[in-house]
Design a protein around this motif. Structure first.
Motif, PDB file in Angstrom:
ATOM      1  N   VAL A 162       0.866  -1.173   0.000  1.00  0.00           N
ATOM      2  CA  VAL A 162       0.000   0.000   0.000  1.00  0.00           C
ATOM      3  C   VAL A 162       0.901   1.219   0.000  1.00  0.00           C
ATOM      4  CG1 VAL A 162      -1.767   1.263   1.252  1.00  0.00           C
ATOM      5  CG2 VAL A 162      -1.769  -1.232   1.292  1.00  0.00           C
ATOM      6  N   ARG A 163       0.603   2.150  -0.871  1.00  0.00           N
ATOM      7  CA  ARG A 163       1.391   3.378  -0.900  1.00  0.00           C
ATOM      8  C   ARG A 163       0.863   4.338   0.147  1.00  0.00           C
ATOM      9  NH1 ARG A 163       1.363   4.321  -7.308  1.00  0.00           N
ATOM     10  NH2 ARG A 163       2.963   2.841  -7.847  1.00  0.00           N
ATOM     11  N   HIS A 164       1.765   4.856   0.931  1.00  0.00           N
ATOM     12  CA  HIS A 164       1.405   5.844   1.942  1.00  0.00           C
ATOM     13  C   HIS A 164       2.185   7.118   1.666  1.00  0.00           C
ATOM     14  CE1 HIS A 164      -0.916   3.040   4.277  1.00  0.00           C
ATOM     15  NE2 HIS A 164       0.077   2.177   4.218  1.00  0.00           N
ATOM     16  N   GLN A 165       2.044   7.617   0.479  1.00  0.00           N
ATOM     17  CA  GLN A 165       2.787   8.805   0.076  1.00  0.00           C
ATOM     18  C   GLN A 165       2.082  10.044   0.621  1.00  0.00           C
ATOM     19  OE1 GLN A 165       5.522   8.051  -1.503  1.00  0.00           O
ATOM     20  NE2 GLN A 165       6.243  10.127  -1.556  1.00  0.00           N
ATOM     21  N   SER A 166       2.786  10.829   1.371  1.00  0.00           N
ATOM     22  CA  SER A 166       2.205  12.048   1.906  1.00  0.00           C
ATOM     23  C   SER A 166       3.123  13.207   1.532  1.00  0.00           C
ATOM     24  CB  SER A 166       2.041  11.951   3.418  1.00  0.00           C
ATOM     25  OG  SER A 166       3.279  11.713   4.021  1.00  0.00           O
ATOM     26  N   VAL A 167       3.055  13.614   0.300  1.00  0.00           N
ATOM     27  CA  VAL A 167       3.873  14.725  -0.154  1.00  0.00           C
ATOM     28  C   VAL A 167       3.019  15.968  -0.256  1.00  0.00           C
ATOM     29  CG1 VAL A 167       5.484  13.263  -1.407  1.00  0.00           C
ATOM     30  CG2 VAL A 167       3.517  14.213  -2.592  1.00  0.00           C
ATOM     31  N   LYS A 168       3.660  17.065  -0.038  1.00  0.00           N
ATOM     32  CA  LYS A 168       2.969  18.343  -0.198  1.00  0.00           C
ATOM     33  C   LYS A 168       3.214  18.847  -1.603  1.00  0.00           C
ATOM     34  CE  LYS A 168       2.839  19.815   4.534  1.00  0.00           C
ATOM     35  NZ  LYS A 168       2.891  20.942   5.420  1.00  0.00           N
ATOM     36  N   ARG A 169       2.138  19.040  -2.316  1.00  0.00           N
ATOM     37  CA  ARG A 169       2.221  19.631  -3.650  1.00  0.00           C
ATOM     38  C   ARG A 169       1.856  21.096  -3.505  1.00  0.00           C
ATOM     39  NH1 ARG A 169       0.200  15.461  -8.034  1.00  0.00           N
ATOM     40  NH2 ARG A 169       0.126  17.386  -9.170  1.00  0.00           N
ATOM     41  N   ARG A 170       2.590  21.932  -4.187  1.00  0.00           N
ATOM     42  CA  ARG A 170       2.301  23.366  -4.132  1.00  0.00           C
ATOM     43  C   ARG A 170       2.391  23.921  -5.544  1.00  0.00           C
ATOM     44  NH1 ARG A 170       7.012  25.538  -5.184  1.00  0.00           N
ATOM     45  NH2 ARG A 170       8.923  24.579  -4.489  1.00  0.00           N
ATOM     46  N   GLU A 171       1.766  25.035  -5.751  1.00  0.00           N
ATOM     47  CA  GLU A 171       1.894  25.699  -7.046  1.00  0.00           C
ATOM     48  C   GLU A 171       3.347  26.113  -7.200  1.00  0.00           C
ATOM     49  OE1 GLU A 171      -0.569  26.108  -9.422  1.00  0.00           O
ATOM     50  OE2 GLU A 171      -1.678  24.795  -8.065  1.00  0.00           O
ATOM     51  N   GLY A 172       3.879  25.925  -8.379  1.00  0.00           N
ATOM     52  CA  GLY A 172       5.278  26.268  -8.575  1.00  0.00           C
ATOM     53  C   GLY A 172       5.582  26.595 -10.013  1.00  0.00           C
ATOM     54  N   GLU A 173       6.754  27.126 -10.214  1.00  0.00           N
ATOM     55  CA  GLU A 173       7.240  27.398 -11.558  1.00  0.00           C
ATOM     56  C   GLU A 173       8.744  27.209 -11.571  1.00  0.00           C
ATOM     57  OE1 GLU A 173       7.912  31.736 -12.807  1.00  0.00           O
ATOM     58  OE2 GLU A 173       6.206  31.854 -11.415  1.00  0.00           O
TER      59      GLU A 173
END
Length: 176
Positions: free
Chosen positions: A96-107
């Motif tokens: 089971v994947r337990h990926q907890s990454v924070k995605r943010r707007e970026g450039e």
């Protein structure tokens, strides 16, 4: 890939230059450098095991499948300098994947250093000279062929993921 005997596959050797992340923040490959830089695709279920055995700068040998006409190897077996091996036996039925990454707007912006592919050789994005990987669905990448050429400068916007293993941008917009 678990049905393939890795011993029958061609072997390449080199040094791990950087890890690659998919848009979910999972490690799905690395850049291997010997005479030139080459992408090694790794199934995401192996990412954590890979980083426990291999670090940036390590010399490794890789056995895998190479799609026609592109510079990518879909890894089946990796052997570290110390002889530790990691074989792709497929995902575990209970993994089971337990990926907890924070995605943010970026450039980000930079020159395209290397094109990035999926395991079957389908174009999926590019690695910039600043180390950020631009990722997008195959259909989008194919339609952006004029933008995705080695040596071209691009600016991209989207959802950024940063970790100690690398940076990736899930591209929503791109410009030259």
């Amino acid at each position: 890939m678990h049905s393939i005997d890795p011993v029958c596959l061609a072997e390449i050797r080199g040094r791990v230059a950087r890890f690659l992340l998919n848009p979910d923040g999972e490690i799905d490959g690395f850049i291997l450098v010997n005479r030139r830089a080459r992408q090694v695709h790794v199934q995401p279920h192996l990412g954590r095991k890979l980083t426990r055995r291999v670090a940036v700068g390590d010399s490794v040998s890789v056995r895998g499948v190479k799609p026609r006409d592109v510079e990518v190897i879909d890894m089946v077996l990796i052997t570290s300098k110390g002889g530790r091996q990691l074989v792709d036996d497929g995902p575990q039925w209970n993994s089971v994947r337990h990926q907890s990454v924070k995605r943010r707007e970026g450039e980000t912006s930079g020159e395209i250093a290397l094109l990035l592919y999926g395991p079957k050789g389908e174009l999926r994005g590019a690695l910039l000279d600043n180390g950020v990987s631009l990722r997008m669905p195959h259909e989008v990448a194919e339609n952006l062929g004029a933008y995705l050429e080695i040596g071209k400068w691009v600016q991209a916007w989207g959802h950024a993921v940063n970790s100690r293993f690398g940076q990736t941008l899930d591209v929503t917009e791109i410009a030259q």
